[in-house]
Design an enzyme around this catalytic site. Structure first.
Site, mmCIF file in Angstrom:
data_model
loop_
_atom_site.group_PDB
_atom_site.id
_atom_site.type_symbol
_atom_site.label_atom_id
_atom_site.label_comp_id
_atom_site.label_asym_id
_atom_site.label_seq_id
_atom_site.Cartn_x
_atom_site.Cartn_y
_atom_site.Cartn_z
ATOM 1 C CB CYS A 1 -0.974 0.067 1.165
ATOM 2 S SG CYS A 1 -1.948 -1.425 1.398
ATOM 3 C CE1 TYR B 1 0.120 -6.645 7.586
ATOM 4 C CE2 TYR B 1 2.400 -6.745 6.825
ATOM 5 C CZ TYR B 1 1.329 -7.324 7.483
ATOM 6 O OH TYR B 1 1.466 -8.566 8.028
ATOM 7 C CG ASN C 1 3.539 -0.556 3.390
ATOM 8 O OD1 ASN C 1 3.807 -0.661 2.202
ATOM 9 N ND2 ASN C 1 2.290 -0.512 3.825
ATOM 10 N NE ARG D 1 5.574 -0.226 -2.159
ATOM 11 C CZ ARG D 1 4.977 -0.155 -0.982
ATOM 12 N NH1 ARG D 1 4.041 0.775 -0.774
ATOM 13 N NH2 ARG D 1 5.293 -0.973 0.005
#
Length: 332
Positions: free
Chosen positions: A4, A85, A179, A232
């Site tokens: 995510c 997460y 995360n 990310r």
């Protein structure tokens, strides 16, 4: 493992958005759930912490015997939230606490959207009322390690990270979250990328040669391209910082789609320790002012929209099954 990525964004006409990818090893995009006001449900799996929704809300998740369980969503006051997460960092309390709202970590989004109308109220709930408890999610048979991001019509964001020494409430973030590690680590890590720029590098003289950059994009050299949470985070933050703001709601949803495609994981690119494939099951986009929830899925990239306003006087749940068959428009 749930991957995510998430970010907030605003449009030129002063609308505010929260968007996220949902990365997991099993299909998570099965239904959009609407929850009305005055609905009684449980905030955990002990059947001893009933709450009643003060505000209607909707998002992707499921309705089980305990009530609504949302992974992300928006309520009638424009408060938006998502769960991501947070492995090896999340920590919860072992015991229920009298006088507090005892919440299983996977039921935070549903509970908060039912109780708070803005970020101020979210922060106050986590400071004074909420006890996040160690409880197994019966579907995945584990206690999910999670952290959370919220936003509202102010355009600001609130990041919530439950740690061993208490709940870290981050009120001055850049509005980006992925995360583990924790948010503060990610923000510090951005200093490694301060030379990134959307502009082209100029030619330089190197010894006795003039060196020109290859084609376009030389300013982004060094932008990480892997699927780890730090990479990310950097890609999402860089794009949030550099993209041209879109003019209105529809064009901002399109822009968010393009940004999150940069961190979207195709099947087979990431395989976890158990041999299962992590992939981007769906992407969700929310607009605080229009009370709209948008989504697209791995198998159906068409962007779908649910508006809360037509259902605000409803008194029961509404379930909208998600179509995961690719919707291709044939032009001949």
């Amino acid at each position: 493992m749930i991957g995510c990525s998430s970010l907030t964004l605003s449009s030129k006409n002063s609308k505010h958005f929260l968007a996220r990818t949902m990365d997991f090893t099993i299909e998570m995009a099965e239904e959009v759930l609407f929850v009305p006001r005055n609905k009684k449900f449980q905030s955990n799996y002990s059947n001893n912490s009933p709450i009643i929704s003060a505000y209607a809300f909707a998002g992707i998740g499921q309705l089980d015997e305990y009530g609504p369980l949302l992974y992300d969503g928006i309520n009638e006051k424009g408060l938006m939230g998502a769960t991501l997460y947070f492995p090896r960092y999340a920590s919860y309390k072992d015991d229920l606490t009298t006088g507090k709202i005892n919440i299983s970590p996977d039921r935070i989004i549903s509970t908060i959207l039912s109780k708070a109308k803005n970020l101020t109220e979210v922060a106050n709930l986590f400071k004074t009322k909420i006890n996040i408890i160690n409880q197994l999610n019966p579907t995945i048979n584990t206690v999910p390690p999670l952290h959370f991001i919220f936003s509202d019509q102010s355009g600001q964001s609130l990041i919530i990270e439950p740690r061993k020494d208490g709940i870290d409430i981050i009120e001055n973030s850049i509005g980006v979250m992925t995360n583990s590690p924790d948010y503060h680590w990610h923000e510090t890590n951005l200093r490694n990328y301060i030379t990134l720029t959307p502009k082209q590098h100029n030619p330089i003289t190197f010894i006795n040669k003039e060196l020109l950059p290859f084609s376009q994009g030389s300013g982004t050299f060094g932008l990480p391209g892997d699927y780890t949470p730090p990479s990310r985070f950097v890609r999402t933050a860089f794009l949030k910082n550099t993209v041209e703001r879109a003019k209105d709601e529809a064009s901002t949803i399109s822009l968010l789609h393009h940004i999150l495609e940069s961190v979207s994981i195709p099947k087979g690119a990431v395989i976890n320790e158990q041999g299962a494939q992590d992939y981007t099951c769906y992407t969700a986009y929310m607009c605080s002012e229009s009370l709209s929830f948008y989504y697209s899925t791995y198998y159906n990239q068409r962007i779908n929209k649910l508006s809360l306003k037509p259902f605000l006087n409803c008194t029961d749940y509404k379930i909208f099954k998600i179509n995961n068959d690719e919707d291709i428009k044939e032009i001949n």
